[in-house]
Design a protein around this motif. Structure first.
Motif, PDB file in Angstrom:
ATOM      1  N   ILE A  39     -20.131 -61.903  37.347  1.00  0.00           N
ATOM      2  CA  ILE A  39     -19.492 -61.246  38.481  1.00  0.00           C
ATOM      3  C   ILE A  39     -20.317 -61.582  39.715  1.00  0.00           C
ATOM      4  CG2 ILE A  39     -18.741 -59.079  39.522  1.00  0.00           C
ATOM      5  CD1 ILE A  39     -18.546 -57.871  36.745  1.00  0.00           C
ATOM      6  N   ASN A  40     -19.897 -62.613  40.436  1.00  0.00           N
ATOM      7  CA  ASN A  40     -20.573 -62.977  41.686  1.00  0.00           C
ATOM      8  C   ASN A  40     -19.915 -62.193  42.817  1.00  0.00           C
ATOM      9  OD1 ASN A  40     -22.315 -64.273  43.464  1.00  0.00           O
ATOM     10  ND2 ASN A  40     -20.896 -65.970  43.809  1.00  0.00           N
ATOM     11  N   ILE A  41     -20.695 -61.368  43.488  1.00  0.00           N
ATOM     12  CA  ILE A  41     -20.184 -60.481  44.531  1.00  0.00           C
ATOM     13  C   ILE A  41     -20.450 -61.121  45.893  1.00  0.00           C
ATOM     14  CG2 ILE A  41     -20.319 -58.165  45.527  1.00  0.00           C
ATOM     15  CD1 ILE A  41     -21.434 -57.242  42.755  1.00  0.00           C
ATOM     16  N   LEU A  42     -19.384 -61.445  46.610  1.00  0.00           N
ATOM     17  CA  LEU A  42     -19.469 -62.109  47.919  1.00  0.00           C
ATOM     18  C   LEU A  42     -19.489 -61.036  49.000  1.00  0.00           C
ATOM     19  CD1 LEU A  42     -16.729 -64.760  47.086  1.00  0.00           C
ATOM     20  CD2 LEU A  42     -19.205 -65.121  47.026  1.00  0.00           C
ATOM     21  N   THR A  43     -20.520 -61.045  49.842  1.00  0.00           N
ATOM     22  CA  THR A  43     -20.737 -59.928  50.766  1.00  0.00           C
ATOM     23  C   THR A  43     -20.648 -60.383  52.229  1.00  0.00           C
ATOM     24  OG1 THR A  43     -23.148 -60.222  50.591  1.00  0.00           O
ATOM     25  CG2 THR A  43     -22.105 -58.683  49.059  1.00  0.00           C
ATOM     26  N   GLY A  44     -21.754 -60.381  52.927  1.00  0.00           N
ATOM     27  CA  GLY A  44     -21.824 -60.777  54.327  1.00  0.00           C
ATOM     28  C   GLY A  44     -23.282 -60.991  54.669  1.00  0.00           C
ATOM     29  N   GLY A  45     -23.634 -60.897  55.938  1.00  0.00           N
ATOM     30  CA  GLY A  45     -25.027 -61.028  56.347  1.00  0.00           C
ATOM     31  C   GLY A  45     -25.858 -59.857  55.841  1.00  0.00           C
ATOM     32  N   THR A  46     -27.132 -60.071  55.643  1.00  0.00           N
ATOM     33  CA  THR A  46     -27.986 -59.039  55.046  1.00  0.00           C
ATOM     34  C   THR A  46     -28.190 -57.828  55.949  1.00  0.00           C
ATOM     35  OG1 THR A  46     -29.942 -60.241  55.810  1.00  0.00           O
ATOM     36  CG2 THR A  46     -29.216 -60.657  53.557  1.00  0.00           C
ATOM     37  N   SER A  47     -27.899 -57.958  57.251  1.00  0.00           N
ATOM     38  CA  SER A  47     -28.076 -56.815  58.151  1.00  0.00           C
ATOM     39  C   SER A  47     -26.776 -56.048  58.382  1.00  0.00           C
ATOM     40  CB  SER A  47     -28.631 -57.287  59.507  1.00  0.00           C
ATOM     41  OG  SER A  47     -27.727 -58.192  60.116  1.00  0.00           O
ATOM     42  N   GLY A  48     -25.705 -56.444  57.698  1.00  0.00           N
ATOM     43  CA  GLY A  48     -24.431 -55.753  57.833  1.00  0.00           C
ATOM     44  C   GLY A  48     -24.268 -54.646  56.796  1.00  0.00           C
ATOM     45  N   VAL A  49     -23.016 -54.259  56.559  1.00  0.00           N
ATOM     46  CA  VAL A  49     -22.713 -53.187  55.607  1.00  0.00           C
ATOM     47  C   VAL A  49     -22.339 -53.755  54.242  1.00  0.00           C
ATOM     48  CG1 VAL A  49     -21.199 -51.212  55.144  1.00  0.00           C
ATOM     49  CG2 VAL A  49     -21.987 -51.659  57.460  1.00  0.00           C
ATOM     50  N   TYR A  50     -21.628 -54.873  54.217  1.00  0.00           N
ATOM     51  CA  TYR A  50     -21.177 -55.456  52.954  1.00  0.00           C
ATOM     52  C   TYR A  50     -22.342 -55.723  51.994  1.00  0.00           C
ATOM     53  CZ  TYR A  50     -16.572 -56.718  55.069  1.00  0.00           C
ATOM     54  OH  TYR A  50     -15.335 -56.710  55.653  1.00  0.00           O
ATOM     55  N   TYR A  51     -23.432 -56.262  52.532  1.00  0.00           N
ATOM     56  CA  TYR A  51     -24.526 -56.697  51.654  1.00  0.00           C
ATOM     57  C   TYR A  51     -25.164 -55.528  50.878  1.00  0.00           C
ATOM     58  CZ  TYR A  51     -28.561 -59.180  49.849  1.00  0.00           C
ATOM     59  OH  TYR A  51     -29.498 -59.718  48.996  1.00  0.00           O
ATOM     60  N   PRO A  52     -25.627 -54.450  51.533  1.00  0.00           N
ATOM     61  CA  PRO A  52     -26.229 -53.363  50.748  1.00  0.00           C
ATOM     62  C   PRO A  52     -25.240 -52.717  49.778  1.00  0.00           C
ATOM     63  CG  PRO A  52     -26.022 -52.730  53.058  1.00  0.00           C
ATOM     64  CD  PRO A  52     -25.743 -54.193  52.984  1.00  0.00           C
ATOM     65  N   MET A  53     -23.968 -52.671  50.159  1.00  0.00           N
ATOM     66  CA  MET A  53     -22.980 -52.117  49.241  1.00  0.00           C
ATOM     67  C   MET A  53     -22.766 -53.059  48.053  1.00  0.00           C
ATOM     68  SD  MET A  53     -20.264 -50.289  51.799  1.00  0.00           S
ATOM     69  CE  MET A  53     -19.271 -49.665  50.468  1.00  0.00           C
ATOM     70  N   GLY A  54     -22.814 -54.365  48.314  1.00  0.00           N
ATOM     71  CA  GLY A  54     -22.714 -55.343  47.230  1.00  0.00           C
ATOM     72  C   GLY A  54     -23.880 -55.244  46.270  1.00  0.00           C
ATOM     73  N   VAL A  55     -25.072 -55.017  46.802  1.00  0.00           N
ATOM     74  CA  VAL A  55     -26.262 -54.841  45.963  1.00  0.00           C
ATOM     75  C   VAL A  55     -26.096 -53.595  45.084  1.00  0.00           C
ATOM     76  CG1 VAL A  55     -28.743 -54.343  45.991  1.00  0.00           C
ATOM     77  CG2 VAL A  55     -27.802 -56.089  47.524  1.00  0.00           C
ATOM     78  N   ALA A  56     -25.566 -52.524  45.674  1.00  0.00           N
ATOM     79  CA  ALA A  56     -25.342 -51.297  44.894  1.00  0.00           C
ATOM     80  C   ALA A  56     -24.340 -51.543  43.771  1.00  0.00           C
ATOM     81  CB  ALA A  56     -24.842 -50.182  45.814  1.00  0.00           C
ATOM     82  N   LEU A  57     -23.254 -52.265  44.068  1.00  0.00           N
ATOM     83  CA  LEU A  57     -22.258 -52.567  43.036  1.00  0.00           C
ATOM     84  C   LEU A  57     -22.858 -53.430  41.926  1.00  0.00           C
ATOM     85  CD1 LEU A  57     -19.006 -53.263  45.100  1.00  0.00           C
ATOM     86  CD2 LEU A  57     -19.378 -51.422  43.456  1.00  0.00           C
ATOM     87  N   SER A  58     -23.685 -54.394  42.318  1.00  0.00           N
ATOM     88  CA  SER A  58     -24.330 -55.266  41.333  1.00  0.00           C
ATOM     89  C   SER A  58     -25.175 -54.442  40.358  1.00  0.00           C
ATOM     90  CB  SER A  58     -25.201 -56.300  42.049  1.00  0.00           C
ATOM     91  OG  SER A  58     -25.920 -57.071  41.131  1.00  0.00           O
ATOM     92  N   LYS A  59     -25.912 -53.490  40.891  1.00  0.00           N
ATOM     93  CA  LYS A  59     -26.760 -52.626  40.055  1.00  0.00           C
ATOM     94  C   LYS A  59     -25.893 -51.777  39.118  1.00  0.00           C
ATOM     95  CE  LYS A  59     -30.532 -49.238  40.528  1.00  0.00           C
ATOM     96  NZ  LYS A  59     -29.917 -48.047  39.913  1.00  0.00           N
ATOM     97  N   ILE A  60     -24.826 -51.215  39.657  1.00  0.00           N
ATOM     98  CA  ILE A  60     -23.922 -50.381  38.848  1.00  0.00           C
ATOM     99  C   ILE A  60     -23.302 -51.206  37.721  1.00  0.00           C
ATOM    100  CG2 ILE A  60     -21.698 -49.172  38.903  1.00  0.00           C
ATOM    101  CD1 ILE A  60     -22.529 -48.348  41.854  1.00  0.00           C
ATOM    102  N   TYR A  61     -22.784 -52.390  38.078  1.00  0.00           N
ATOM    103  CA  TYR A  61     -22.126 -53.223  37.071  1.00  0.00           C
ATOM    104  C   TYR A  61     -23.113 -53.669  35.992  1.00  0.00           C
ATOM    105  CZ  TYR A  61     -18.060 -53.579  40.199  1.00  0.00           C
ATOM    106  OH  TYR A  61     -16.969 -53.305  40.981  1.00  0.00           O
ATOM    107  N   GLY A  62     -24.319 -54.026  36.416  1.00  0.00           N
ATOM    108  CA  GLY A  62     -25.322 -54.468  35.454  1.00  0.00           C
ATOM    109  C   GLY A  62     -25.691 -53.380  34.463  1.00  0.00           C
ATOM    110  N   GLU A  63     -25.657 -52.122  34.920  1.00  0.00           N
ATOM    111  CA  GLU A  63     -26.041 -50.999  34.059  1.00  0.00           C
ATOM    112  C   GLU A  63     -24.880 -50.436  33.249  1.00  0.00           C
ATOM    113  OE1 GLU A  63     -27.700 -48.186  36.771  1.00  0.00           O
ATOM    114  OE2 GLU A  63     -29.607 -49.266  36.991  1.00  0.00           O
ATOM    115  N   LYS A  64     -23.663 -50.516  33.795  1.00  0.00           N
ATOM    116  CA  LYS A  64     -22.537 -49.781  33.205  1.00  0.00           C
ATOM    117  C   LYS A  64     -21.535 -50.653  32.447  1.00  0.00           C
ATOM    118  CE  LYS A  64     -23.627 -45.995  35.765  1.00  0.00           C
ATOM    119  NZ  LYS A  64     -23.954 -44.668  35.295  1.00  0.00           N
TER     120      LYS A  64
END
Length: 322
Positions: A32-57
């Motif tokens: 599951i490759n999650i395509l986000t945006g620049g690291t200083s935007g909103v997409y990126y931290p939310m993508g990181v959170a989803l990655s963590k959730i998916y990896g655990e759940k």
């Protein structure tokens, strides 16, 4: 001697079987490759959170997060099968589905499939106080960054400025820069203003407001009405950023999470389920995540829903087309 050779052959065969089996195990994992945006935007931290959730759940998945130029690039990559989940602005998604070449889509991207609406992006125009910019009209002759070329932010910039009767030629200088780079130029007095389409409380503008006195520029309702759908009128609440003491009206447009038709139904079902069952973690990653609501999942979605997402949303009682 024969027994020895036979033993070596059996050992070799066993090794070959193990080696042959190894790639099968690797292939059993869903990427599951999650395509986000620049690291200083909103997409990126939310993508990181989803990655963590998916990896655990989700069993047997390997999530990754890719920083990109956001909406337009994300949708092109999805169409090419180079990602499984992407963040995008609604107007970019609509343009991709229709094949709007001016927006960066040479042909209609018909492999795209929807998962859910998430939160609204706010068109946030922020000027340095000493620039003298107080209104949209004051941008004429000034130095403005409108986001990365043909990003969702830049498409928003074109639409809103055009509705206000301003063309890029009316500006003193135009820069096509991601959020963080825009802020650095403003800190160095090399830019007068930045337009950023993002969730409320975006890190780049918070960073700017901590270093420079700012003015959050209003986008009047009349301008938003002229721009038309998918834009709606919405306030940036007082104190969202340092020095912003009153509500400021602006344009908002819904963001979506999308996938493509080639991703397995069960994988998308699990991705969708684990968004809505872990909203607390997503909201903790960025305050914009607190705006994600199950009842709004289908709001204005301009592409067909993926069967995996449809199955989950139907189970939760939403009226989903067949």
């Amino acid at each position: 001697m024969n027994r020895f050779i036979r033993g070596r052959r059996l050992a070799g065969l066993a090794t070959a079987v193990l080696l042959a089996a190894a790639p099968v195990t690797a292939r059993a994992q869903d990427f599951i490759n999650i395509l986000t945006g620049g690291t200083s935007g909103v997409y990126y931290p939310m993508g990181v959170a989803l990655s963590k959730i998916y990896g655990e759940k989700i069993p047997n998945v390997r999530p990754t997060v890719q920083a990109t130029k956001a909406s337009v690039e994300n949708l092109v990559l999805l169409q090419q099968g180079r990602g499984e989940l992407a963040f995008t602005l609604g107007d970019s998604l609509d343009a991709a589905w229709k094949g709007d070449e001016e927006a960066g889509f040479k042909t209609p991207l018909k492999k795209l499939r929807g998962i859910t609406a998430i939160y609204p992006n706010y068109v946030q125009i922020v000027a340095a106080k000493d620039s003298g910019i107080k209104t949209l009209a004051d941008l004429k002759g000034k130095r403005l960054s409108v986001g990365a070329p043909k990003s969702g932010t830049e498409l928003n910039a074109r639409a809103i400025l055009a509705a206000a009767g301003i063309t890029y030629k009316d500006l003193g200088k135009i820069e096509y820069l991601p959020f963080a780079e825009s802020v650095e130029l403003m800190k160095n007095r090399q830019l007068d203003a930045t337009l950023q389409s993002a969730g409320l409380g975006v890190a780049s503008i918070r960073d700017l407001a901590a270093s420079v006195e700012i003015v959050v520029v209003e986008v009047p309702k009349a301008v938003i009405d002229k721009a038309g759908p998918p834009f709606v009128s919405a306030p940036i609440p007082a104190n969202t950023y340092g020095g912003q003491t009153a509500d400021v009206n602006t344009a908002a447009v819904v963001n979506y999470l999308v996938t493509h038709e080639g991703v397995k139904e069960e994988t998308v079902y699990q991705m969708t389920k684990n968004i809505f069952e872990n909203l607390g973690e997503i909201g903790a990653a960025h305050s914009a995540g607190k705006s994600i609501k199950l009842e709004s999942a289908l709001e204005g979605l301009p592409v067909p829903l993926h069967p995996g997402a449809a199955r989950y949303l139907r189970e939760k009682g939403l009226k989903v087309g067949s």
